[in-house]
Design a protein around this motif. Structure first.
Motif, mmCIF file in Angstrom:
data_model
loop_
_atom_site.group_PDB
_atom_site.id
_atom_site.type_symbol
_atom_site.label_atom_id
_atom_site.label_comp_id
_atom_site.label_asym_id
_atom_site.label_seq_id
_atom_site.Cartn_x
_atom_site.Cartn_y
_atom_site.Cartn_z
ATOM 1 N N THR A 76 43.511 -12.544 37.839
ATOM 2 C CA THR A 76 44.639 -13.841 38.545
ATOM 3 C C THR A 76 44.203 -13.896 39.766
ATOM 4 O OG1 THR A 76 45.667 -12.822 36.755
ATOM 5 C CG2 THR A 76 46.646 -13.996 38.361
ATOM 6 N N ILE A 125 44.291 -17.803 41.548
ATOM 7 C CA ILE A 125 44.978 -18.396 42.656
ATOM 8 C C ILE A 125 43.743 -18.692 43.904
ATOM 9 C CG2 ILE A 125 47.058 -17.394 44.047
ATOM 10 C CD1 ILE A 125 47.845 -16.232 41.678
ATOM 11 N N GLY A 142 42.528 -21.718 43.297
ATOM 12 C CA GLY A 142 43.182 -23.370 43.027
ATOM 13 C C GLY A 142 43.808 -23.470 44.637
ATOM 14 N N ILE A 143 43.759 -22.431 45.762
ATOM 15 C CA ILE A 143 44.230 -22.617 46.816
ATOM 16 C C ILE A 143 43.359 -23.882 47.905
ATOM 17 C CG2 ILE A 143 44.417 -21.845 48.745
ATOM 18 C CD1 ILE A 143 46.894 -19.464 47.905
#
Length: 112
Positions: free
Chosen positions: A3, A7, A10-11
């Motif tokens: 997870t 993240i 995605g950043i």
């Protein structure tokens, strides 16, 4: 752990997209490089973040790690480095020729 990696991917993709949409040529190149690194992290994450020994014959271990995503990412890193180097040289030559790295000015005027 997966997870956190998703993240982070995605950043990195959002930062790379922001840089790609800018007007300066150097920022576009850096944005493409950051998106390339995000894709590398995504490949490693999709391969599974598990611990284990190397997949060698003769070893008796409970689990083995998959070497294919690691080989793909290693190849992608080398290709990304080479492409970034070539594009940076092209950017430098464009700056020497035209005196600017602004995409609006490099695009030119349609009425000329």
């Amino acid at each position: 752990m997966e997870t956190l990696m998703v993240i982070l991917v995605g950043i990195l993709v959002s930062i790379g997209t922001y840089l790609i949409l800018s007007k300066q040529l150097l920022r576009i190149v850096l944005g493409i490089s950051i998106v390339g690194h995000a894709v590398n992290l995504l490949i490693i994450t999709s391969g599974g973040l598990k611990t284990g020994s190397a997949p060698l014959l003769g070893e008796k271990a409970a689990g083995f790690t998959d070497a294919i995503p690691q080989a793909l990412v290693l190849t992608a890193i080398v290709i990304n480095f080479a492409v970034t180097a070539v594009v940076l040289v092209l950017c430098y030559r464009a700056y020497q020729s035209f005196g600017t790295d602004d995409m609006e000015q490099l695009r030119g005027d349609e009425h000329e």
